[in-house]
Motif scaffolding. Structure first.
Motif, PDB file in Angstrom:
ATOM      1  N   GLN A 124       8.700  -3.716  12.909  1.00 11.38           N
ATOM      2  CA  GLN A 124       8.728  -4.360  14.145  1.00 11.38           C
ATOM      3  C   GLN A 124       7.206  -5.179  14.231  1.00 11.38           C
ATOM      4  O   GLN A 124       7.211  -6.155  14.743  1.00 11.38           O
ATOM      5  CB  GLN A 124       8.228  -3.467  15.391  1.00 11.38           C
ATOM      6  CG  GLN A 124       9.759  -2.835  15.574  1.00 11.38           C
ATOM      7  CD  GLN A 124       9.631  -1.614  16.878  1.00 11.38           C
ATOM      8  OE1 GLN A 124       8.216  -1.536  17.335  1.00 11.38           O
ATOM      9  NE2 GLN A 124      10.595  -0.971  17.212  1.00 11.38           N
ATOM     10  N   LEU A 125       6.184  -4.941  13.255  1.00  7.94           N
ATOM     11  CA  LEU A 125       5.084  -5.837  13.020  1.00  7.94           C
ATOM     12  C   LEU A 125       5.292  -6.945  12.058  1.00  7.94           C
ATOM     13  O   LEU A 125       4.524  -7.699  11.377  1.00  7.94           O
ATOM     14  CB  LEU A 125       4.138  -4.865  12.639  1.00  7.94           C
ATOM     15  CG  LEU A 125       3.434  -4.037  13.806  1.00  7.94           C
ATOM     16  CD1 LEU A 125       2.322  -3.023  13.026  1.00  7.94           C
ATOM     17  CD2 LEU A 125       2.502  -4.827  14.892  1.00  7.94           C
ATOM     18  N   GLY A 126       6.726  -6.888  11.512  1.00  6.92           N
ATOM     19  CA  GLY A 126       7.030  -7.965  10.609  1.00  6.92           C
ATOM     20  C   GLY A 126       6.709  -7.542   9.050  1.00  6.92           C
ATOM     21  O   GLY A 126       7.061  -8.537   8.197  1.00  6.92           O
ATOM     22  N   ARG A 127       6.656  -6.261   8.776  1.00  7.74           N
ATOM     23  CA  ARG A 127       6.036  -5.992   7.574  1.00  7.74           C
ATOM     24  C   ARG A 127       7.309  -5.198   6.871  1.00  7.74           C
ATOM     25  O   ARG A 127       8.325  -4.484   7.663  1.00  7.74           O
ATOM     26  CB  ARG A 127       5.155  -4.775   7.276  1.00  7.74           C
ATOM     27  CG  ARG A 127       3.607  -5.372   8.223  1.00  7.74           C
ATOM     28  CD  ARG A 127       3.390  -6.899   7.745  1.00  7.74           C
ATOM     29  NE  ARG A 127       3.560  -7.389   6.677  1.00  7.74           N
ATOM     30  CZ  ARG A 127       3.915  -8.645   6.143  1.00  7.74           C
ATOM     31  NH1 ARG A 127       4.084  -9.337   6.844  1.00  7.74           N
ATOM     32  NH2 ARG A 127       4.274  -8.708   4.758  1.00  7.74           N
ATOM     33  N   LYS A 128       7.566  -5.182   5.710  1.00 12.20           N
ATOM     34  CA  LYS A 128       8.664  -4.188   4.919  1.00 12.20           C
ATOM     35  C   LYS A 128       7.714  -3.146   4.665  1.00 12.20           C
ATOM     36  O   LYS A 128       6.501  -2.854   4.420  1.00 12.20           O
ATOM     37  CB  LYS A 128       8.882  -4.728   3.422  1.00 12.20           C
ATOM     38  CG  LYS A 128       9.690  -6.085   3.589  1.00 12.20           C
ATOM     39  CD  LYS A 128       9.946  -6.484   2.168  1.00 12.20           C
ATOM     40  CE  LYS A 128      10.821  -7.789   1.951  1.00 12.20           C
ATOM     41  NZ  LYS A 128      11.305  -8.113   0.594  1.00 12.20           N
ATOM     42  N   ALA A 129       8.565  -1.766   4.867  1.00 11.62           N
ATOM     43  CA  ALA A 129       8.131  -0.364   4.923  1.00 11.62           C
ATOM     44  C   ALA A 129       9.072   0.416   4.312  1.00 11.62           C
ATOM     45  O   ALA A 129      10.468   0.203   4.344  1.00 11.62           O
ATOM     46  CB  ALA A 129       7.452  -0.315   6.202  1.00 11.62           C
ATOM     47  N   VAL A 167       7.872   3.840  10.155  1.00  5.39           N
ATOM     48  CA  VAL A 167       8.458   2.830   9.363  1.00  5.39           C
ATOM     49  C   VAL A 167       9.004   1.817  10.482  1.00  5.39           C
ATOM     50  O   VAL A 167       8.905   0.599  10.223  1.00  5.39           O
ATOM     51  CB  VAL A 167       9.513   3.274   8.396  1.00  5.39           C
ATOM     52  CG1 VAL A 167      10.235   2.141   7.795  1.00  5.39           C
ATOM     53  CG2 VAL A 167       8.865   4.051   7.347  1.00  5.39           C
ATOM     54  N   ALA A 168       9.656   2.001  11.338  1.00  6.29           N
ATOM     55  CA  ALA A 168      10.325   1.184  12.323  1.00  6.29           C
ATOM     56  C   ALA A 168       9.178   0.431  12.880  1.00  6.29           C
ATOM     57  O   ALA A 168       9.154  -0.693  13.238  1.00  6.29           O
ATOM     58  CB  ALA A 168      10.998   1.929  13.434  1.00  6.29           C
ATOM     59  N   SER A 169       8.192   1.223  13.144  1.00  5.36           N
ATOM     60  CA  SER A 169       6.917   0.524  13.910  1.00  5.36           C
ATOM     61  C   SER A 169       6.244  -0.744  13.106  1.00  5.36           C
ATOM     62  O   SER A 169       6.068  -1.723  13.507  1.00  5.36           O
ATOM     63  CB  SER A 169       5.794   1.385  14.352  1.00  5.36           C
ATOM     64  OG  SER A 169       6.370   2.552  15.339  1.00  5.36           O
ATOM     65  N   ALA A 213       0.686  -1.118  -0.098  1.00  7.56           N
ATOM     66  CA  ALA A 213       0.125  -0.022  -0.017  1.00  7.56           C
ATOM     67  C   ALA A 213       0.831   1.228  -0.218  1.00  7.56           C
ATOM     68  O   ALA A 213       1.934   1.373   0.760  1.00  7.56           O
ATOM     69  CB  ALA A 213      -0.817   0.055   1.206  1.00  7.56           C
ATOM     70  N   LEU A 214       0.177   2.392  -0.629  1.00 10.05           N
ATOM     71  CA  LEU A 214       0.782   3.473  -0.556  1.00 10.05           C
ATOM     72  C   LEU A 214      -0.003   4.628   0.180  1.00 10.05           C
ATOM     73  O   LEU A 214      -1.180   4.607  -0.017  1.00 10.05           O
ATOM     74  CB  LEU A 214       1.314   4.161  -1.760  1.00 10.05           C
ATOM     75  CG  LEU A 214       1.652   5.597  -1.996  1.00 10.05           C
ATOM     76  CD1 LEU A 214       3.101   6.048  -1.350  1.00 10.05           C
ATOM     77  CD2 LEU A 214       1.704   6.255  -3.251  1.00 10.05           C
ATOM     78  N   ALA A 260      -0.503  -2.464   8.269  1.00  8.57           N
ATOM     79  CA  ALA A 260       0.624  -3.590   8.529  1.00  8.57           C
ATOM     80  C   ALA A 260       0.086  -4.667   9.609  1.00  8.57           C
ATOM     81  O   ALA A 260       0.548  -5.803   9.495  1.00  8.57           O
ATOM     82  CB  ALA A 260       1.766  -2.667   9.284  1.00  8.57           C
ATOM     83  N   ARG A 261      -0.721  -4.404  10.471  1.00  4.97           N
ATOM     84  CA  ARG A 261      -1.235  -5.277  11.379  1.00  4.97           C
ATOM     85  C   ARG A 261      -2.059  -6.243  10.484  1.00  4.97           C
ATOM     86  O   ARG A 261      -2.234  -7.413  10.984  1.00  4.97           O
ATOM     87  CB  ARG A 261      -2.278  -4.777  12.441  1.00  4.97           C
ATOM     88  CG  ARG A 261      -1.460  -3.843  13.296  1.00  4.97           C
ATOM     89  CD  ARG A 261      -2.266  -3.333  14.551  1.00  4.97           C
ATOM     90  NE  ARG A 261      -1.687  -2.353  15.210  1.00  4.97           N
ATOM     91  CZ  ARG A 261      -2.112  -0.958  15.124  1.00  4.97           C
ATOM     92  NH1 ARG A 261      -3.006  -0.475  14.333  1.00  4.97           N
ATOM     93  NH2 ARG A 261      -1.454  -0.183  15.902  1.00  4.97           N
ATOM     94  N   LYS A 262      -2.730  -5.833   9.413  1.00  3.36           N
ATOM     95  CA  LYS A 262      -3.518  -6.632   8.368  1.00  3.36           C
ATOM     96  C   LYS A 262      -2.474  -7.547   7.456  1.00  3.36           C
ATOM     97  O   LYS A 262      -2.984  -8.454   6.736  1.00  3.36           O
ATOM     98  CB  LYS A 262      -4.280  -6.028   7.451  1.00  3.36           C
ATOM     99  CG  LYS A 262      -5.613  -5.377   8.309  1.00  3.36           C
ATOM    100  CD  LYS A 262      -6.675  -6.556   8.306  1.00  3.36           C
ATOM    101  CE  LYS A 262      -7.714  -6.007   8.630  1.00  3.36           C
ATOM    102  NZ  LYS A 262      -9.037  -7.064   8.894  1.00  3.36           N
ATOM    103  N   GLY A 263      -1.098  -7.302   7.545  1.00  5.26           N
ATOM    104  CA  GLY A 263      -0.134  -8.248   6.939  1.00  5.26           C
ATOM    105  C   GLY A 263       0.232  -7.464   5.606  1.00  5.26           C
ATOM    106  O   GLY A 263       0.657  -8.274   4.639  1.00  5.26           O
ATOM    107  N   ILE A 264       0.126  -6.358   5.315  1.00  5.24           N
ATOM    108  CA  ILE A 264       0.346  -5.492   4.075  1.00  5.24           C
ATOM    109  C   ILE A 264       1.441  -4.668   4.339  1.00  5.24           C
ATOM    110  O   ILE A 264       1.660  -3.934   5.597  1.00  5.24           O
ATOM    111  CB  ILE A 264      -0.806  -4.630   3.942  1.00  5.24           C
ATOM    112  CG1 ILE A 264      -2.207  -5.445   3.407  1.00  5.24           C
ATOM    113  CG2 ILE A 264      -0.664  -3.632   2.544  1.00  5.24           C
ATOM    114  CD1 ILE A 264      -3.449  -4.828   3.307  1.00  5.24           C
ATOM    115  N   ASP A 265       2.242  -4.682   3.229  1.00  2.22           N
ATOM    116  CA  ASP A 265       3.550  -3.690   3.323  1.00  2.22           C
ATOM    117  C   ASP A 265       3.132  -2.473   2.996  1.00  2.22           C
ATOM    118  O   ASP A 265       1.959  -2.172   2.147  1.00  2.22           O
ATOM    119  CB  ASP A 265       4.577  -4.188   2.405  1.00  2.22           C
ATOM    120  CG  ASP A 265       5.309  -5.631   2.706  1.00  2.22           C
ATOM    121  OD1 ASP A 265       4.974  -6.039   4.035  1.00  2.22           O
ATOM    122  OD2 ASP A 265       5.932  -6.331   2.040  1.00  2.22           O
TER     123      ASP A 265
END
Length: 254
Positions: A52-57, A47-49, A8-9, A26-31
């Protein structure tokens, strides 16, 4: 594609509503790629947050008042997609970046009008146009509007007029992009306690109390109330929602 592969943008994603939209996605699993106008440090923290949720950002600079910079920005999107994701496209465009001002109609200047036009309508219109070749089939466009297109607040004539234009624009997007499998919707927040418009609600307890009293649920909104709705519209469960205006206002002035 699985959610883990989607991107997503979110414009204006460094603070306020945009920050929570990005984190909810990001919590939904979307970068997520976010943009900022002035505070790169805030954006980097978001971006860091997400990481930490496991996403690329990733984060990019964007000043929506500078219409002449849009082509450069779109090239930056392409470069970021290649560098971070080894991709040529993304899935969700959330047009959130904005500015606020409470100015009585009789005091509105042409310069102020033009700035609001660039940020809230012209910039959104042409950024969306330039991003269409990058959006995947089955993608979504979420345009952020305002409850003030339904009810009138003195001092919001310019802001609300531009948001009204965005709502008409979104219906046309839904109609014209359907053959590409792209859905377009509007999310229209009511009064939200953020730093938007110089934190007018947060810094004015009297205003906050009045607005809370107008809402059946007895409070003003929070950024978390909005972020989850945007994330839902980008989910598989929201795939059949198209051309709609979803007001997220707690029922104010109903």
């Amino acid at each position: 594609m699985s959610a883990a592969q989607k991107i997503a943008l979110v414009t204006g994603g460094s603070r306020g509503l945009g920050k929570e939209m990005a984190l909810s996605l990001a919590r939904k699993g979307i970068d997520v790629i976010i943009t900022y106008r002035a505070n790169e440090e805030e954006a980097s923290n978001v971006v860091a947050s997400m990481q930490q949720l496991g996403r690329k950002a990733a984060v990019l600079h964007l000043d929506m008042s500078r219409f002449q910079d849009l082509d450069q920005f779109v090239n930056a999107i392409k470069g970021t997609l290649q560098t971070v994701w080894q991709s040529n496209s993304f899935d969700f465009l959330v047009n959130n970046a904005g500015m606020g001002a409470t100015v009585p109609f009789e005091q509105v200047t042409e310069d102020l009008f033009d700035e609001f036009m660039n940020v809230h309508f012209k910039g959104v219109y042409f950024l969306t146009q330039k991003c269409i070749p990058l959006l995947n089939h089955g993608g979504r466009i979420i345009n952020i509007s305002s409850g003030t297109t339904r009810f009138s607040n003195p001092g919001y004539s310019v802001y609300a007029s531009m948001k009204g234009a965005i709502e008409v624009f979104t219906r046309y997007l839904a109609k014209e992009l359907g053959t590409k499998g792209i859905a377009a919707n509007v999310v229209a927040p009511g009064p939200i306690e953020t730093d938007f418009n110089n934190a007018a609600i947060r810094n004015n307890p009297n205003m906050k109390g009045i607005l809370s009293s107008l809402t059946p649920l007895g409070r003003v909104g929070t950024s978390e109330d909005i972020g989850g709705v945007v994330a839902f519209l980008c989910s598989e469960e929201g795939r059949w929602i198209n051309g709609q205006r979803i007001e997220v206002s707690g029922g104010i002035n109903s």
